[in-house]
Design a protein around this motif. Structure first.
Motif, short mmCIF file in Angstrom:
data_model
loop_
_atom_site.label_atom_id
_atom_site.label_comp_id
_atom_site.label_asym_id
_atom_site.label_seq_id
_atom_site.Cartn_x
_atom_site.Cartn_y
_atom_site.Cartn_z
N TYR A 295 -2.75 1.83 -0.60
CA TYR A 295 -2.98 2.92 -1.55
C TYR A 295 -1.70 3.72 -1.81
N TYR A 296 -0.81 3.73 -0.82
CA TYR A 296 0.31 4.66 -0.86
C TYR A 296 1.69 4.02 -0.92
N THR A 297 1.76 2.70 -0.74
CA THR A 297 3.07 2.04 -0.76
C THR A 297 2.94 0.59 -1.19
N GLU A 298 4.03 0.07 -1.76
CA GLU A 298 4.08 -1.34 -2.12
C GLU A 298 4.51 -2.19 -0.92
N HIS A 299 4.92 -1.52 0.13
CA HIS A 299 5.40 -2.22 1.32
C HIS A 299 4.40 -2.09 2.48
N SER A 300 3.13 -2.19 2.14
CA SER A 300 2.09 -1.98 3.14
C SER A 300 2.15 -3.00 4.27
N GLU A 301 2.47 -4.24 3.95
CA GLU A 301 2.48 -5.30 4.96
C GLU A 301 3.58 -5.05 6.00
N VAL B 214 -7.09 -1.18 7.48
CA VAL B 214 -5.87 -0.38 7.67
C VAL B 214 -4.82 -0.80 6.66
N LYS B 215 -4.66 -2.11 6.48
CA LYS B 215 -3.71 -2.61 5.47
C LYS B 215 -4.09 -2.12 4.08
N ALA C 2 4.28 5.70 10.83
CA ALA C 2 5.10 4.52 10.53
C ALA C 2 6.06 4.80 9.38
N SER C 3 5.61 5.59 8.41
CA SER C 3 6.47 5.94 7.27
C SER C 3 7.67 6.78 7.71
N ASN C 4 7.50 7.50 8.82
CA ASN C 4 8.58 8.33 9.36
C ASN C 4 9.35 7.61 10.46
N ASN C 5 9.19 6.28 10.48
CA ASN C 5 9.94 5.41 11.40
C ASN C 5 9.71 5.75 12.87
#
Length: 340
Positions: A45-51, A39-40, A20-23
């Protein structure tokens, strides 16, 4: 479209984060809705844009034994990561293990064939690789699997699942299989998987044993799977192990990272042999799930060493040292328990 089975598990959730991070356009299968929250949590843990990252994934409720639901999940799919599995070493769970691990994988393979899937990646286990009589000899992807060995029910069904994948390659589906060791990573502290080891050691493991096995970080497993799928490599299997450690060494490393006192008691062969028999008796008398089977007692004192050179050479891949993996995972665990 990429399809990921077992998206709510340790490997699946980290793989989904990478994709998902790689679109990438991703569809993920889940079986129980409440596990989506985990999963959320992993994403957070790795991004502020988890949602928003989570919402970019198309989630489909399906079971590996539900052909109709699986068929719908395969619409417009070109690549499949098959991460879903049932993990248990309890002998009485054999038929359930076969149903999910072997028959479920056969269903995935059959749909890959009928939908002309370009490539399949299956996550197996080092449990499905053979062993040497000499404990000092490195185990490779070519080490012979002996069907006459006293293999665990889990190992038997993971090996059976691999046979289904190889069958798929004979029917036109390109595939790769990864065989990770014990996977260390965050988020699933209370489950039955390897993440629960961190929580168990934090609460104090009563004994250590002299056995050894291979360990690997979840981030490396997810990364290798994606790299293999995007490469020209096909119809090959790869051991994924960063370090070979004794169980005592692993316990001590984790305890040190968690700043707790490790156990100093060694479980003797006699204690392990007595333990699994008493556990069997407790199971028969009370119906409670097995905690220590004959095979887990055997594995606890078995020394196995794994060779990771094949994947390192194939992808020019460098594993994250297990000390670094343990430190990162333990830090996230400690942060989580402060929030609870």
């Amino acid at each position: 479209m990429i399809l990921v089975t077992g998206g709510t598990g340790l490997v699946g959730s980290h793989l989904l984060y990478n994709l998902a991070s790689n679109n990438k356009k991703v569809r993920a299968i889940y079986r129980r809705e409440h596990k989506l929250d985990t999963v959320k949590k992993v994403f957070s843990y790795y991004t502020e844009h988890s949602e928003s990252l989570f919402n970019s994934i198309e989630w489909v409720e399906a079971n590996l034994t539900d052909i109709t639901a699986l068929t719908n999940a395969f619409k417009e799919v070109t690549h499949v990561y098959h991460c879903a599995a049932f993990v248990s070493f309890e002998p009485d769970k054999y038929h359930q293990l076969r149903k999910i691990n072997i028959e479920g994988t056969a269903n995935i393979v059959n749909l890959c064939v009928s939908h002309n899937i370009k490539k399949l990646c299956y996550i197996s286990s080092i449990a499905a690789i053979g062993h040497h009589a000499n404990s000092e000899e490195l185990i490779t992807e070519n080490t012979h699997w002996n069907t006459e060995d006293d293999n665990s029910v889990y190992a038997i069904t993971k090996y059976g699942a691999e046979i289904e994948v190889w069958r798929g390659t004979q029917e036109g589906v390109d595939a790769v299989i990864v065989n990770p060791g014990i996977i260390v990573g965050p988020g699933f502290w209370k489950g039955a998987g390897s993440s629960s080891l961190i929580r168990l050691i934090y609460k104090s493991v009563p004994y250590y044993t002299n056995g050894s096995t291979g360990y690997v970080g979840v981030w490396d497993v997810a990364s290798v799977m994606q790299q293999l799928m995007e490469s020209n490599i096909k119809n090959e299997g790869f051991i994924l192990v960063s370090d070979n450690l004794t169980f005592k060494n692993f316990i001590y490393k984790v305890a040190n990272a968690l700043k707790v006192e490790p156990t100093k008691k060694k479980a003797s062969t006699f204690l392990l042999e007595l333990g699994w028999r008493l556990d069997w008796l407790r199971h028969k008398l009370t119906g409670k799930r097995r905690q220590l089977s004959k095979h887990t007692a055997k594995s606890a004192r078995q020394r196995t060493l794994y060779d990771n050179s094949k994947i390192k050479n194939a992808l020019d891949f460098q594993f994250t040292p297990i000390d670094e993996v343990i430190e990162k995972t333990s830090k996230l665990f400690l942060e989580d328990i402060k929030k609870d």
